[in-house]
Design a protein around this motif. Structure first.
Motif, mmCIF file in Angstrom:
data_model
loop_
_atom_site.group_PDB
_atom_site.id
_atom_site.type_symbol
_atom_site.label_atom_id
_atom_site.label_comp_id
_atom_site.label_asym_id
_atom_site.label_seq_id
_atom_site.Cartn_x
_atom_site.Cartn_y
_atom_site.Cartn_z
ATOM 1 N N VAL A 1 0.842 -1.198 0.000
ATOM 2 C CA VAL A 1 0.000 0.000 0.000
ATOM 3 C C VAL A 1 0.883 1.257 0.000
ATOM 4 O O VAL A 1 0.691 2.171 -0.804
ATOM 5 C CB VAL A 1 -0.956 0.028 1.221
ATOM 6 N N MET A 2 1.890 1.248 0.879
ATOM 7 C CA MET A 2 2.826 2.382 0.952
ATOM 8 C C MET A 2 3.500 2.633 -0.389
ATOM 9 O O MET A 2 3.580 3.758 -0.873
ATOM 10 C CB MET A 2 3.936 2.080 1.964
ATOM 11 N N ALA A 3 4.020 1.563 -0.977
ATOM 12 C CA ALA A 3 4.753 1.681 -2.236
ATOM 13 C C ALA A 3 3.835 2.207 -3.340
ATOM 14 O O ALA A 3 4.246 3.016 -4.170
ATOM 15 C CB ALA A 3 5.337 0.327 -2.635
ATOM 16 N N THR A 4 2.585 1.774 -3.316
ATOM 17 C CA THR A 4 1.652 2.201 -4.362
ATOM 18 C C THR A 4 1.311 3.679 -4.211
ATOM 19 O O THR A 4 1.221 4.409 -5.203
ATOM 20 C CB THR A 4 0.374 1.341 -4.323
ATOM 21 N N VAL A 5 1.135 4.119 -2.973
ATOM 22 C CA VAL A 5 0.842 5.535 -2.725
ATOM 23 C C VAL A 5 1.994 6.398 -3.256
ATOM 24 O O VAL A 5 1.783 7.386 -3.969
ATOM 25 C CB VAL A 5 0.621 5.805 -1.216
ATOM 26 N N THR A 6 3.216 5.985 -2.906
ATOM 27 C CA THR A 6 4.392 6.734 -3.351
ATOM 28 C C THR A 6 4.514 6.722 -4.870
ATOM 29 O O THR A 6 4.741 7.756 -5.501
ATOM 30 C CB THR A 6 5.669 6.103 -2.748
ATOM 31 N N MET A 7 4.343 5.552 -5.439
ATOM 32 C CA MET A 7 4.478 5.431 -6.884
ATOM 33 C C MET A 7 3.435 6.272 -7.613
ATOM 34 O O MET A 7 3.747 6.989 -8.564
ATOM 35 C CB MET A 7 4.326 3.970 -7.293
ATOM 36 N N ALA A 8 2.197 6.213 -7.157
ATOM 37 C CA ALA A 8 1.140 6.986 -7.812
ATOM 38 C C ALA A 8 1.481 8.469 -7.770
ATOM 39 O O ALA A 8 1.356 9.177 -8.766
ATOM 40 C CB ALA A 8 -0.205 6.727 -7.127
ATOM 41 N N ARG A 9 1.951 8.920 -6.617
ATOM 42 C CA ARG A 9 2.289 10.326 -6.486
ATOM 43 C C ARG A 9 3.415 10.693 -7.450
ATOM 44 O O ARG A 9 3.336 11.679 -8.171
ATOM 45 C CB ARG A 9 2.687 10.654 -5.046
ATOM 46 N N ASN A 10 4.445 9.854 -7.490
ATOM 47 C CA ASN A 10 5.585 10.164 -8.356
ATOM 48 C C ASN A 10 5.253 10.081 -9.841
ATOM 49 O O ASN A 10 5.862 10.765 -10.652
ATOM 50 C CB ASN A 10 6.766 9.257 -8.027
ATOM 51 N N LEU A 11 4.283 9.256 -10.176
ATOM 52 C CA LEU A 11 3.882 9.171 -11.585
ATOM 53 C C LEU A 11 2.803 10.207 -11.927
ATOM 54 O O LEU A 11 2.362 10.303 -13.065
ATOM 55 C CB LEU A 11 3.357 7.769 -11.915
ATOM 56 N N VAL B 1 -12.181 -0.274 1.370
ATOM 57 C CA VAL B 1 -11.995 0.285 2.714
ATOM 58 C C VAL B 1 -13.236 -0.032 3.555
ATOM 59 O O VAL B 1 -14.336 0.391 3.234
ATOM 60 C CB VAL B 1 -11.760 1.810 2.673
ATOM 61 N N GLU B 2 -13.021 -0.830 4.596
ATOM 62 C CA GLU B 2 -14.168 -1.295 5.386
ATOM 63 C C GLU B 2 -14.210 -0.720 6.793
ATOM 64 O O GLU B 2 -15.259 -0.657 7.409
ATOM 65 C CB GLU B 2 -14.148 -2.837 5.473
ATOM 66 N N THR B 3 -13.050 -0.337 7.331
ATOM 67 C CA THR B 3 -13.040 0.125 8.715
ATOM 68 C C THR B 3 -12.415 1.511 8.839
ATOM 69 O O THR B 3 -11.601 1.925 8.006
ATOM 70 C CB THR B 3 -12.228 -0.828 9.635
ATOM 71 N N ALA B 4 -12.795 2.199 9.915
ATOM 72 C CA ALA B 4 -12.249 3.519 10.181
ATOM 73 C C ALA B 4 -10.735 3.450 10.390
ATOM 74 O O ALA B 4 -10.007 4.348 9.978
ATOM 75 C CB ALA B 4 -12.940 4.130 11.411
ATOM 76 N N ASP B 5 -10.257 2.363 10.997
ATOM 77 C CA ASP B 5 -8.815 2.209 11.206
ATOM 78 C C ASP B 5 -8.059 2.152 9.878
ATOM 79 O O ASP B 5 -6.971 2.728 9.742
ATOM 80 C CB ASP B 5 -8.513 0.922 12.000
ATOM 81 N N GLN B 6 -8.643 1.463 8.931
ATOM 82 C CA GLN B 6 -8.014 1.411 7.602
ATOM 83 C C GLN B 6 -7.980 2.807 6.983
ATOM 84 O O GLN B 6 -6.964 3.217 6.410
ATOM 85 C CB GLN B 6 -8.773 0.453 6.675
ATOM 86 N N ALA B 7 -9.064 3.537 7.127
ATOM 87 C CA ALA B 7 -9.129 4.889 6.554
ATOM 88 C C ALA B 7 -8.068 5.788 7.176
ATOM 89 O O ALA B 7 -7.377 6.535 6.476
ATOM 90 C CB ALA B 7 -10.522 5.482 6.751
ATOM 91 N N VAL B 8 -7.927 5.694 8.486
ATOM 92 C CA VAL B 8 -6.930 6.507 9.190
ATOM 93 C C VAL B 8 -5.517 6.160 8.716
ATOM 94 O O VAL B 8 -4.702 7.033 8.424
ATOM 95 C CB VAL B 8 -7.053 6.312 10.729
ATOM 96 N N ALA B 9 -5.253 4.859 8.620
ATOM 97 C CA ALA B 9 -3.927 4.411 8.180
ATOM 98 C C ALA B 9 -3.643 4.887 6.758
ATOM 99 O O ALA B 9 -2.544 5.356 6.449
ATOM 100 C CB ALA B 9 -3.834 2.889 8.264
ATOM 101 N N LEU B 10 -4.620 4.808 5.896
ATOM 102 C CA LEU B 10 -4.439 5.248 4.506
ATOM 103 C C LEU B 10 -4.145 6.738 4.445
ATOM 104 O O LEU B 10 -3.253 7.196 3.742
ATOM 105 C CB LEU B 10 -5.696 4.924 3.684
ATOM 106 N N LYS B 11 -4.913 7.487 5.202
ATOM 107 C CA LYS B 11 -4.719 8.939 5.235
ATOM 108 C C LYS B 11 -3.311 9.272 5.712
ATOM 109 O O LYS B 11 -2.642 10.143 5.176
ATOM 110 C CB LYS B 11 -5.738 9.579 6.192
ATOM 111 N N SER B 12 -2.877 8.559 6.749
ATOM 112 C CA SER B 12 -1.582 8.882 7.348
ATOM 113 C C SER B 12 -0.421 8.602 6.396
ATOM 114 O O SER B 12 0.650 9.154 6.556
ATOM 115 C CB SER B 12 -1.398 8.131 8.667
ATOM 116 N N ILE B 13 -0.626 7.738 5.421
ATOM 117 C CA ILE B 13 0.467 7.532 4.462
ATOM 118 C C ILE B 13 0.238 8.307 3.167
ATOM 119 O O ILE B 13 0.924 8.081 2.166
ATOM 120 C CB ILE B 13 0.743 6.035 4.185
#
Ligand code: C2E
Ligand code: MG
Ligand code: MG
Ligand code: MG
Length: 284
Positions: A221-231, A240-252
């Motif tokens: 997930v981290m690598a994809t976020v970085t790659m998408a941004r760089n491209l 995304v099913e849980t609030a914890d997942q949403a928070v984690a995604l936002k934080s990266i």
């Protein structure tokens, strides 16, 4: 004893296979009927901003309810439609219904928050007439390709990459935006992606669902976020099913999401009531 046991095992296996084959044949003719009678329908799922949950787009997901077999999942009937030579008809139905829905919403004074995403399977891309039929259907409905996003899978475009690239360029030039669906599930995702004119990556939900418990899912997930941004590509985290997942995604640094946490795919009336707002009245 062992031989006897395995023989009955084989018999059971054969009986099971023939039951399955029967179900598929039965299902194929029912699908054909459903298609003729317009019994398939599109449901809609929102794509949202992770920071405030606001809607930025939506995806059309096909649904089939058979009176005897009940609800049948697209993962089951899309491959069947492909096998039976019905996928072009299914695809045409989807485009027709999607266009009609946009017109109906607009006619009711509703504002569409972004593009409507349509799923395109590998075999649809395979038909020589695909892009022409698609563009004709959209323009005949009085709409523009710029109102749509086409979701293609990496494995789909890799069946014949040279040909896919040519079709994709044509679709892009016509105004469609292009997304890679189920990103991460195919082979050699990263190296192949850069040559294609994609606007958006949709990270497969399995990584999002594993990211808080599985180190490698988190790393992907981290690598994809970085790659998408760089491209310079948009990224939507699927599933995304849980609030914890949403928070984690936002934080990266992930900005967009889709999933049960925000809303399941639902019928157009339900979707409109929950997600669409009225356009400001004209002339004031
Ligand atoms: P997809 O395009 O990757 O769509 C995402 C799937 O994940 C959808 O399943 C959606 O309902 C489901 N989903 C969304 N949020 C969540 C979540 O938070 N958790 C979980 N567990 N699942 C979530 P669906 O509607 O059953 O569709 C399955 C697949 O069938 C789609 O995967 C797409 O590849 C295909 N499909 C759907 N509609 C069409 C269509 O009109 N044409 C074609 N060719 N394929 C379609
Ligand atoms: Mg999709
Ligand atoms: Mg997907
Ligand atoms: Mg999928």
């Amino acid at each position: 004893y062992a031989a006897k046991r395995s023989r009955s095992g084989i018999e059971a296996y054969r009986a099971d296979m023939s039951r399955r084959l029967e179900r598929r044949i039965d299902m194929a003719s029912r699908l054909d009927q459903a298609l003729r009678h317009g019994e398939l329908q599109l449901h809609y799922q929102p794509q949202v901003r992770l920071d405030d949950g606001g809607i930025v787009g939506m995806e059309a997901l096909l649904r089939w309810h058979d009176t005897e077999l009940g609800w049948i999942r697209p993962d089951e009937f899309i491959p069947l439609a492909e096998e039976r030579g019905m996928i072009d008809a299914v695809g045409d139905f989807v485009v027709g219904q999607a266009c009609a829905q946009i017109r109906a919403w607009r006619g009711a004074g509703l504002l569409l928050p972004g593009r409507l995403a349509l799923n395109i399977s590998a075999m649809q891309l395979d038909a020589d007439t695909f892009s022409e039929r698609l563009i004709t259907a959209v323009t005949r409905a009085g709409l523009s390709p710029t109102e749509f996003d086409l979701e293609l899978t990496e494995s789909g475009i890799m069946v014949d990459p040279v040909r896919s690239l040519a079709i994709m360029k044509l679709l892009k030039a016509a105004g469609f935006s292009l997304s890679v669906d189920d990103f991460g599930m195919g082979y050699s995702s990263l190296s192949h992606l850069k040559g294609f004119p994609f606007d958006k990556i949709k990270l497969d939900g399995s990584f999002v669902q594993g990211m808080l418990t599985d180190r490698s899912d988190y790393a992907i997930v981290m690598a994809t976020v970085t790659m998408a941004r760089n491209l310079g590509l948009q990224l939507v985290a699927e599933g995304v099913e849980t609030a914890d997942q949403a928070v984690a995604l936002k934080s990266i640094g992930c900005e967009l999401a889709q999933g049960f946490l925000y809303g399941r795919a639902c019928p157009p009336e339900v979707f409109a009531a929950r997600w669409l707002q009225s356009a400001p009245a004209a002339g004031h």
